[in-house]
Scaffold this active site. Structure first.
Site, PDB file in Angstrom:
ATOM      1  N   LYS A   1     -27.567 -10.781 -21.490  1.00 31.69           N
ATOM      2  CA  LYS A   1     -27.595 -11.824 -20.466  1.00 31.69           C
ATOM      3  C   LYS A   1     -28.491 -11.360 -19.328  1.00 31.69           C
ATOM      4  CE  LYS A   1     -24.416 -14.537 -19.068  1.00 31.69           C
ATOM      5  NZ  LYS A   1     -25.013 -15.789 -19.505  1.00 31.69           N
TER       6      LYS A   1
ATOM      7  N   TYR B   1     -18.935 -30.234  -5.405  1.00 35.16           N
ATOM      8  CA  TYR B   1     -19.481 -28.872  -5.428  1.00 35.16           C
ATOM      9  C   TYR B   1     -20.996 -28.984  -5.341  1.00 35.16           C
ATOM     10  CZ  TYR B   1     -20.104 -24.076  -7.259  1.00 35.16           C
ATOM     11  OH  TYR B   1     -20.429 -22.755  -7.442  1.00 35.16           O
TER      12      TYR B   1
ATOM     13  N   TYR C   1      -9.001 -21.895 -12.985  1.00 37.88           N
ATOM     14  CA  TYR C   1     -10.095 -22.747 -13.472  1.00 37.88           C
ATOM     15  C   TYR C   1     -10.965 -22.029 -14.502  1.00 37.88           C
ATOM     16  CZ  TYR C   1     -14.355 -25.395 -13.724  1.00 37.88           C
ATOM     17  OH  TYR C   1     -15.414 -26.098 -14.205  1.00 37.88           O
ATOM     18  N   HIS C   2     -11.472 -20.862 -14.116  1.00 36.19           N
ATOM     19  CA  HIS C   2     -12.448 -20.175 -14.961  1.00 36.19           C
ATOM     20  C   HIS C   2     -11.816 -19.583 -16.193  1.00 36.19           C
ATOM     21  CE1 HIS C   2     -13.577 -20.300 -10.755  1.00 36.19           C
ATOM     22  NE2 HIS C   2     -14.777 -20.575 -11.207  1.00 36.19           N
TER      23      HIS C   2
ATOM     24  N   HIS D   1     -21.652 -16.082 -16.499  1.00 36.02           N
ATOM     25  CA  HIS D   1     -20.897 -16.881 -17.465  1.00 36.02           C
ATOM     26  C   HIS D   1     -21.159 -16.344 -18.861  1.00 36.02           C
ATOM     27  CE1 HIS D   1     -20.900 -19.528 -13.946  1.00 36.02           C
ATOM     28  NE2 HIS D   1     -19.732 -19.917 -14.394  1.00 36.02           N
TER      29      HIS D   1
ATOM     30  N   ASP E   1     -26.488 -14.486 -13.855  1.00 40.67           N
ATOM     31  CA  ASP E   1     -25.506 -15.421 -14.385  1.00 40.67           C
ATOM     32  C   ASP E   1     -24.375 -14.655 -15.071  1.00 40.67           C
ATOM     33  OD1 ASP E   1     -24.160 -17.490 -15.608  1.00 40.67           O
ATOM     34  OD2 ASP E   1     -25.581 -17.641 -17.252  1.00 40.67           O
TER      35      ASP E   1
END
Lengths: 349, 663
Positions: B534, B17, B171-172, B540, B538
């Site tokens: 945040k 990646y 995945y996440h 996340h 981003d």
């Protein structure tokens, strides 16, 4: 495990002997913002005073509470030469009914019409931890540079379905400075009763297909609101059916004045202008001075009872006798002044 | 069945990646990676590109070229793929909200090489539901987002038959805290939502082909035996779903195809060399059993918890794959778990759990309507996991056990063993964008965007209009804005409001902090109020959510606003909410640009509340942040949330004491 910092607070869990804590206590003893000055700013329509106003009314220290009395006096009908011009609106409904998205669009609609808006969003707190997650702000879109919008989230402070104690004082103070004060609470059944004591107009929000509101209305568990809002009009038939059913139920209860409005807060947004209009129509039907006078008197009684309990009320000869004591007071008297009257009588007996 | 294969298997596709700074620099990196034996590309885009903003947008500030490469138009895509033959390359793009746009740019770049789109192979991640749940790079509301996804699938099945139009990501979900059961159930529910959407937009007889093009992108944690069972269970459920719900019968179409990036959640900042063995074990989880082996593997680098990996770090991870594939004997055997009682038992357990959880999601109206439910469940699982690490029940070597260590020679260089992106990259991108806009045929762009708006407003497939806009020279920001105008903006649920009230078996440490919160709150007259924000693009949000929930659990009033906020929004909220402290979380590496902006915006409004920062913050950046006015910085080694809370309360106490002394 080692603490991340050797904090003064951690080192001196008990007392005020450390310099930092001594200073913090000085902060407590030091003057909070001046209520009179904040009141003046609100009277001048200065919404930038709002954060400090909220900080003050939420502050529980004795010094702050004295300032709150001065603030209320500064924005009382007597000081304003009439009732505060702002329309105080309550919006309530069960979780998940779409209140936050609705609020977001309502604020946008009012701002588009050049009306200033203050939103007080009351969130339930966790009674176990006393902390709370105030999440509504995240769903209300606002322009941070817009001086005409103010949004404040407040924890209900453990009062079930209830209003934060400071919310009433804040709402009435802000009504001196803005066109609309909007109080958002969560719940159905009790919440609209609580909020009705504070606001001029109550809108209850329900989502189509839930059926609860219909049942609650019929059973008399839910007070009849001034405006009923059916959200998620984008669902089409379901929303329209819900709207029809609610309107029919209201008619069968003989309530012909309550407007039922269907709205969609997702694109394409609709119904917002209808809702704004419905709230205005309701406000225009009110005898505002009389209604607010009665609500202030009721608030004063509640505040007195909260402070002095049942025993205090008995000294005054019971709730009804206590209420009669306020009738002779000026219509524009503010809540602290009315509480003062009651306390004076109690003291005299 | 023989215990040997007649012929050694071909290895899985090996990727890294990668992408950063500019298209040209990333292209050089890709070429050197391919020269080292990497067999496919995996493009990392920067956050503005992923969320549909050009480099000169306010929200792009600090993020350009940070976590990936900025691609603003066909010229950038051509530069990115320069000298890489697109008729043979297999390219995976981690792109979701703007997936249709990036595919269009890729198609146009291939045309420039004389390659027909029908010859292209690769993958667009294109899984928007998990962006709402866990990753945060969505751009449009759920319904139109799902339509875009369906349009892409319908288009590629006919026009780019070797393209994987969507990689359903579990995945996440694992990164966000999902248990194996949740990971399986939510990924499958997600797939159902996507397939149901496509079914309405393609002829019935094409559903087999559509089903066969859906692939998955999974995670593999260090509990690698169970992780392998998870993939076997997913294979069984997938086949079942194809047969029963979509009437698929071709065995080729029914096979679960998946790529994998092994777990980053478990990688640690302390003793970062330990991450190498974690990565190896996690890789085994997705390669050991032939019946559920990954089609493509990419491994994180040992230093991901520290910052951005350098080419050498990524090379190390590629070499791990190559040693397993080419030196070991793994690829000489059939499935080594066939008949294993342990494996069969684990698979049965997971299947039972996943089926039950899928039923719950279905009760919530499926994956789209059930986003709130799934999000809250993930926040809850993640909190539970962190609680077990804090209590020591879940051992993480080097974090809550065996913490004695020699200094690591890997992090002794001046940069601390990571790569930093040059700050000048952002201005270069802005300048290049201006030049591009000046040189292109403005009328052609306007006409193409008009066509795009018309397609968005109607019901036709949006791919043609998107490709036309790419050819005309429109930018990523323009394409996205046209669709934002048509579809509206959206803010995803934060999940924190629904999380349960207190950590199971509330600890003495939490009680102690609660006491302290009460004491300080009384002292300052109001309950301690914290804004958790945040800044930047981003998405996340897992860390910020856990901070918000824990702050509530210790008794604070918490304003959590979710992701993607400008410094000006954070400052306005802090002022209006009257908070005592502002907590910011950043994982994208843009902290050096964004945090000082937030501090400045706060002070400009007269908000004196202290600012604390958490995230993937390299040690070297801690002091500059403090100089910029930050009261405390928490890095990945501060894993104990309750200790962080105690520290924040101390910061609030100190700030209020100091403020009063000065007055």
């Amino acid at each position: 495990m080692k603490p991340l910092r050797q904090s003064s607070a951690g080192e001196h869990p008990g007392g005020g002997s450390s310099p930092a804590l001594g200073a913090a206590r000085a902060g407590r003893a030091g003057r909070p913002s001046s209520g009179t000055e904040l009141g003046e700013r609100l009277r001048a329509g200065d919404l930038s005073a709002a954060p400090a106003v909220l900080n003050l009314v939420e502050n529980r220290t004795d010094a702050a509470r004295e300032e709150v009395v001065l603030l209320q006096k500064a924005v009382a009908a007597a000081a304003l030469g009439g009732e505060a011009p702002g329309h105080v609106v309550g919006v309530t409904g069960p979780p998940g009914a779409g209140k936050s998205s609705l609020l977001s669009e309502l604020v946008r609609t009012w701002r588009a019409g050049a009306r200033s808006v203050a939103v007080l969003a009351v969130d339930p707190s966790s009674r176990r931890t006393r902390g709370s997650l105030l999440g509504d702000r995240a769903r209300i879109a606002f322009d941070p540079t817009d001086p005409g919008t103010f949004i404040r989230s407040t924890a209900a402070g453990g009062r079930l379905g209830g209003l934060a104690p400071a919310t009433r004082a804040a709402a009435h103070a802000l009504a001196a400075a803005v066109d609309v004060v909007l109080i958002e609470t969560v719940g159905v059944g009790q919440a609209e009763v609580e909020v009705a004591d504070v606001v001029d107009s109550v809108a209850v929000v329900v989502q189509p297909g839930s059926g609860d509101a219909l049942q609650f209305l019929k059973a008399g568990i839910m007070e009849v609101p001034d405006v009923l809002v059916v959200t998620k009009a984008d669902l089409g038939d379901i929303a329209m059916r819900a709207r029809r059913d609610l309107a029919a139920a209201l008619r069968s209860l003989g309530e012909r004045d309550t407007r039922v409005v269907a709205v969609s807060s997702v694109s394409p947004v609709r119904g917002m202008d209808d809702l704004v209009a419905a709230l205005e129509v309701h406000r225009d039907t009110l005898d505002l001075p009389a209604m607010r006078r009665d609500k202030r008197r009721a608030s004063a009684l509640a505040a007195f009872a909260a402070e002095h309990g049942e025993r205090g009320l008995r000294v005054l000869g019971g709730p009804r006798a206590a209420a009669r004591l306020l009738v002779a007071e000026p219509a524009g008297a503010d809540v602290p002044a009315l509480v003062n009257v009651l306390e004076h009588h109690a003291h005299a007996r | 069945m023989s215990h040997r294969l007649p012929e050694r298997d071909r290895p899985w596709m090996m990727r890294t990646y990668a992408g950063h700074s500019t298209a040209r620099k990333s292209n050089a990196l890709y070429r050197s990676n391919l020269a080292k034996g990497q067999t496919g590309l995996s493009v990392a885009f920067d956050l503005p590109t992923q969320t549909g903003y050009d480099a000169d947008h306010e929200l792009a500030r600090g993020e350009v070229g940070k976590v990936g490469v900025p691609v603003a138009h066909r010229g950038d895509m051509q530069a990115l793929m320069d000298g890489i033959p697109l008729d043979v390359m297999n390219t995976s793009m981690t792109i979701n909200a703007t997936a249709a746009w990036m595919l269009a740019l890729y198609i146009v770049a291939a045309e420039g090489q004389g390659v027909e789109q029908s010859a292209l192979s690769g993958t667009t991640q294109n899984d928007i539901i998990k962006e709402f749940l866990a990753r945060g790079t969505y751009a449009f509301p759920p319904a139109p987002s799902m339509r875009l996804t369906a349009d892409m699938i319908a288009y590629t099945v006919e026009s780019i038959p070797r393209w994987n139009p969507i990689n359903i990501c579990s995945y996440h979900l694992q990164e966000a805290g999902a248990t194996p059961v949740q990971e399986i159930a939510y990924a499958m529910s997600n797939a159902i939502a996507v397939l149901d959407g496509v079914r309405a937009r393609v002829p019935e007889e094409r559903m087999g082909a559509v089903f066969g093009r859906i692939s998955f992108f999974v995670n593999a944690g260090v509990r690698f035996v169970e992780e392998h069972a998870k993939l076997r269970a997913m294979g069984i459920l997938w086949e079942e779903l194809g047969r029963e719900r979509y009437g698929v019968s071709d065995p080729k179409h029914l096979r679960l195809r998946y790529g994998v990036q092994v777990n980053s959640l478990g990688l640690t900042e302390p003793q970062p060399e330990n991450n190498v063995q974690r990565i190896v074990l996690e890789m085994l989880g997705v390669t050991l059993g032939r019946n559920a082996r990954a089609r493509a593997v990419q491994l994180p680098a040992w230093n991901e918890a520290l910052g951005l990996p350098r080419p050498w770090d990524q090379q190390w991870s590629l070499r791990i794959q190559q040693v397993l594939a080419f030196e070991s004997d793994l690829l000489e055997y059939p499935d080594i778990f066939e008949g294993s009682i342990v494996m069969d038992g684990l698979v049965a357990e997971l299947l039972e759990g996943a089926r039950a959880e899928m039923a719950v999601v279905a009760e919530h109206g499926g994956a789209v309507a059930g986003v709130d439910y799934m999000k809250a469940s993930l926040v809850e699982s993640h909190r539970e996991r962190l609680g077990r690490i804090e209590s020591g029940e879940l051992i993480v070597v080097g974090i809550n056990k065996y913490t004695e260590t020699e200094p690591s020679p890997l992090t002794q260089d001046a940069e601390g063993g990571i790569m930093t992106v040059e700050a000048a990259v952002e201005q270069e991108a802005v300048d290049a964008l201006e030049a591009w806009r000046a040189e292109r045929d403005g009328e052609a762009v306007a006409a193409a965007l008009k066509g795009l708006r018309a397609a968005a407003a109607g019901d036709e497939n949006m791919m043609e209009a998107t490709i036309a806009a790419a050819r005309a020279g429109a930018t990523t920001g323009e394409w996205s804005q046209a669709l934002r105008d048509a579809f509206g903006e959206f803010r995803a649920p934060t999940g924190v409001g629904e999380a349960a009230a207190a950590v199971p078996g509330t600890t003495a440490a939490i009680e102690a902090v609660r006491e302290e919160v009460e004491r300080v709150s009384e002292l300052i007259g109001r309950r301690i109020k914290i804004l958790v924000g945040k800044p930047g693009l981003d998405g996340h949000s897992n860390g910020a959510e856990q901070i918000a929930v824990r702050a509530r659990d210790v008794g604070m009033d918490v304003v959590y606003e979710g992701i993607r906020l400008t410094p000006s929004q954070i400052a306005a909220s802090a002022e209006q909410e009257g908070v005592h402290v502002v907590g910011l979380s950043i994982l994208s590496g843009s902290h050096n640009a964004l945090i000082p902006d937030v501090v400045a915006a706060l002070r400009e409004r007269g908000v004196e509340a202290p600012v604390v920062v958490g995230g993937i913050i390299p040690e070297a950046d801690v002091n500059p942040l403090k100089t910029a006015g930050v009261a405390a910085v928490y890095t990945p080694k501060d894993f104990d949330l309750t200790l962080i809370m105690a520290d924040i309360v101390a910061v609030v106490a100190e700030a209020n004491g100091a403020a009063a002394a000065a007055a």
